[in-house]
Design a protein around this motif. Structure first.
Motif, PDB file in Angstrom:
ATOM      1  N   TYR A 182       2.116   9.193  10.705  1.00 52.08           N
ATOM      2  CA  TYR A 182       0.939   8.385  11.009  1.00 52.08           C
ATOM      3  C   TYR A 182      -0.169   8.715  10.017  1.00 52.08           C
ATOM      4  N   CYS A 183      -0.844   7.680   9.544  1.00 54.72           N
ATOM      5  CA  CYS A 183      -1.902   7.813   8.548  1.00 54.72           C
ATOM      6  C   CYS A 183      -3.053   8.647   9.097  1.00 54.72           C
ATOM      7  N   GLU A 184      -3.459   9.649   8.336  1.00 51.53           N
ATOM      8  CA  GLU A 184      -4.582  10.501   8.748  1.00 51.53           C
ATOM      9  C   GLU A 184      -5.895   9.736   8.792  1.00 51.53           C
ATOM     10  N   GLU A 185      -5.991   8.673   8.003  1.00 48.25           N
ATOM     11  CA  GLU A 185      -7.240   7.918   7.918  1.00 48.25           C
ATOM     12  C   GLU A 185      -7.335   6.825   8.978  1.00 48.25           C
ATOM     13  N   THR A 186      -6.237   6.085   9.171  1.00 52.43           N
ATOM     14  CA  THR A 186      -6.291   4.915  10.052  1.00 52.43           C
ATOM     15  C   THR A 186      -5.515   5.106  11.356  1.00 52.43           C
ATOM     16  N   GLY A 187      -4.628   6.079  11.392  1.00 52.59           N
ATOM     17  CA  GLY A 187      -3.788   6.277  12.568  1.00 52.59           C
ATOM     18  C   GLY A 187      -2.594   5.336  12.622  1.00 52.59           C
ATOM     19  N   GLU A 188      -2.488   4.451  11.644  1.00 49.65           N
ATOM     20  CA  GLU A 188      -1.370   3.501  11.598  1.00 49.65           C
ATOM     21  C   GLU A 188      -0.098   4.201  11.134  1.00 49.65           C
ATOM     22  N   GLN A 189       1.024   3.560  11.396  1.00 48.60           N
ATOM     23  CA  GLN A 189       2.308   4.098  10.949  1.00 48.60           C
ATOM     24  C   GLN A 189       2.399   4.036   9.423  1.00 48.60           C
ATOM     25  N   ILE A 190       2.927   5.099   8.851  1.00 46.41           N
ATOM     26  CA  ILE A 190       3.258   5.104   7.420  1.00 46.41           C
ATOM     27  C   ILE A 190       4.667   4.532   7.334  1.00 46.41           C
ATOM     28  N   SER A 191       4.899   3.615   6.445  1.00 45.83           N
ATOM     29  CA  SER A 191       6.210   2.954   6.397  1.00 45.83           C
ATOM     30  C   SER A 191       7.334   3.962   6.133  1.00 45.83           C
ATOM     31  N   LEU A 192       8.493   3.662   6.719  1.00 45.77           N
ATOM     32  CA  LEU A 192       9.660   4.527   6.513  1.00 45.77           C
ATOM     33  C   LEU A 192      10.028   4.594   5.029  1.00 45.77           C
ATOM     34  N   ARG A 193       9.874   3.489   4.324  1.00 47.64           N
ATOM     35  CA  ARG A 193      10.182   3.492   2.879  1.00 47.64           C
ATOM     36  C   ARG A 193       9.280   4.470   2.138  1.00 47.64           C
ATOM     37  N   ARG A 194       8.012   4.492   2.500  1.00 47.50           N
ATOM     38  CA  ARG A 194       7.066   5.422   1.854  1.00 47.50           C
ATOM     39  C   ARG A 194       7.436   6.864   2.212  1.00 47.50           C
ATOM     40  N   LEU A 195       7.762   7.113   3.467  1.00 49.65           N
ATOM     41  CA  LEU A 195       8.134   8.471   3.873  1.00 49.65           C
ATOM     42  C   LEU A 195       9.439   8.911   3.215  1.00 49.65           C
ATOM     43  N   GLU A 196      10.363   7.987   3.004  1.00 49.42           N
ATOM     44  CA  GLU A 196      11.606   8.320   2.284  1.00 49.42           C
ATOM     45  C   GLU A 196      11.272   8.762   0.860  1.00 49.42           C
ATOM     46  N   ALA A 197      10.388   8.010   0.220  1.00 49.57           N
ATOM     47  CA  ALA A 197      10.033   8.300  -1.176  1.00 49.57           C
ATOM     48  C   ALA A 197       9.139   9.526  -1.283  1.00 49.57           C
ATOM     49  N   ARG A 198       8.247   9.703  -0.315  1.00 50.77           N
ATOM     50  CA  ARG A 198       7.280  10.804  -0.352  1.00 50.77           C
ATOM     51  C   ARG A 198       7.121  11.365   1.060  1.00 50.77           C
ATOM     52  N   PRO A 199       8.054  12.239   1.462  1.00 53.18           N
ATOM     53  CA  PRO A 199       8.044  12.723   2.845  1.00 53.18           C
ATOM     54  C   PRO A 199       6.816  13.540   3.230  1.00 53.18           C
ATOM     55  N   ILE A 200       5.991  13.913   2.254  1.00 51.45           N
ATOM     56  CA  ILE A 200       4.773  14.666   2.561  1.00 51.45           C
ATOM     57  C   ILE A 200       3.559  13.746   2.674  1.00 51.45           C
ATOM     58  N   ALA A 201       3.772  12.430   2.612  1.00 55.27           N
ATOM     59  CA  ALA A 201       2.668  11.466   2.658  1.00 55.27           C
ATOM     60  C   ALA A 201       1.848  11.640   3.931  1.00 55.27           C
ATOM     61  N   THR A 202       0.538  11.591   3.779  1.00 59.01           N
ATOM     62  CA  THR A 202      -0.366  11.679   4.929  1.00 59.01           C
ATOM     63  C   THR A 202      -1.169  10.396   5.100  1.00 59.01           C
ATOM     64  N   LEU A 203      -1.068   9.498   4.123  1.00 56.78           N
ATOM     65  CA  LEU A 203      -1.810   8.239   4.173  1.00 56.78           C
ATOM     66  C   LEU A 203      -0.839   7.076   4.045  1.00 56.78           C
ATOM     67  N   SER A 204      -1.155   5.977   4.719  1.00 59.15           N
ATOM     68  CA  SER A 204      -0.371   4.759   4.525  1.00 59.15           C
ATOM     69  C   SER A 204      -0.573   4.298   3.080  1.00 59.15           C
ATOM     70  N   LEU A 205       0.275   3.417   2.637  1.00 59.10           N
ATOM     71  CA  LEU A 205       0.165   2.927   1.259  1.00 59.10           C
ATOM     72  C   LEU A 205      -1.198   2.291   1.017  1.00 59.10           C
ATOM     73  N   GLU A 206      -1.668   1.502   1.970  1.00 58.02           N
ATOM     74  CA  GLU A 206      -2.957   0.827   1.821  1.00 58.02           C
ATOM     75  C   GLU A 206      -4.101   1.845   1.752  1.00 58.02           C
ATOM     76  N   ALA A 207      -4.069   2.847   2.626  1.00 60.21           N
ATOM     77  CA  ALA A 207      -5.118   3.872   2.620  1.00 60.21           C
ATOM     78  C   ALA A 207      -5.064   4.690   1.334  1.00 60.21           C
ATOM     79  N   GLN A 208      -3.862   4.988   0.839  1.00 56.40           N
ATOM     80  CA  GLN A 208      -3.715   5.728  -0.408  1.00 56.40           C
ATOM     81  C   GLN A 208      -4.280   4.927  -1.571  1.00 56.40           C
ATOM     82  N   GLU A 209      -3.982   3.642  -1.601  1.00 58.07           N
ATOM     83  CA  GLU A 209      -4.506   2.798  -2.678  1.00 58.07           C
ATOM     84  C   GLU A 209      -6.035   2.745  -2.629  1.00 58.07           C
TER      85      GLU A 209
END
Length: 140
Positions: free
Chosen positions: A101-128
């Protein structure tokens, strides 16, 4: 803490199942633990390599080349040391059910993003958004 589910060898998280169900959490836990172990093995190999290398080369060019190689290895290991902290943090998030779950928005981080970067703390949109803000403030 409950027992971890057994994962089939060919298991891959799917959008068709509930997000961060026990199977998905275990999948990412194992992925992070394997990554962590690989880093630790490489760090051990680096230490072994550096302790066996002799910087006392008679040729100045050989010595400079070895020193450059060592500096590069140490820089890589330093980045990996920081990565280990991020992996440990992700493992803690799995344990407290905040992983995925995104630390900024609380939304789900996509499974594809977590597969590519399992340490992700932000959704793709929040990261951008974060990267755009960094670029904007860096240019000042």
């Amino acid at each position: 803490m409950s027992a971890s589910p057994l994962l089939p060898p060919d298991y891959r998280p799917s959008e068709d199942e509930p997000f961060m169900n026990p199977m998905q959490r275990e999948y990412f836990r194992q992925k992070l633990l394997r990554w962590r172990q690989e880093i630790l093995v490489e760090a051990g190999q680096t230490l072994d390599h550096l302790s066996k290398e002799n910087l006392q080369q008679p040729d100045m060019a050989d010595r400079a080349s070895l020193e450059t190689e060592h500096a590069l290895e140490l820089r890589t290991r330093d980045r990996e040391r920081k990565l280990l902290a991020k992996i440990d943090s992700a493992l803690e998030r799995i344990d407290d059910d905040s992983y995925g779950y995104c630390e900024e928005t609380g939304e789900q981080i996509s499974l594809r993003r977590l597969e590519a970067r399992p340490i992700a703390t932000l959704s793709l949109e929040a990261q951008e958004r974060h990267e755009r803000m960094e670029r904007t403030h860096r240019d000042d």
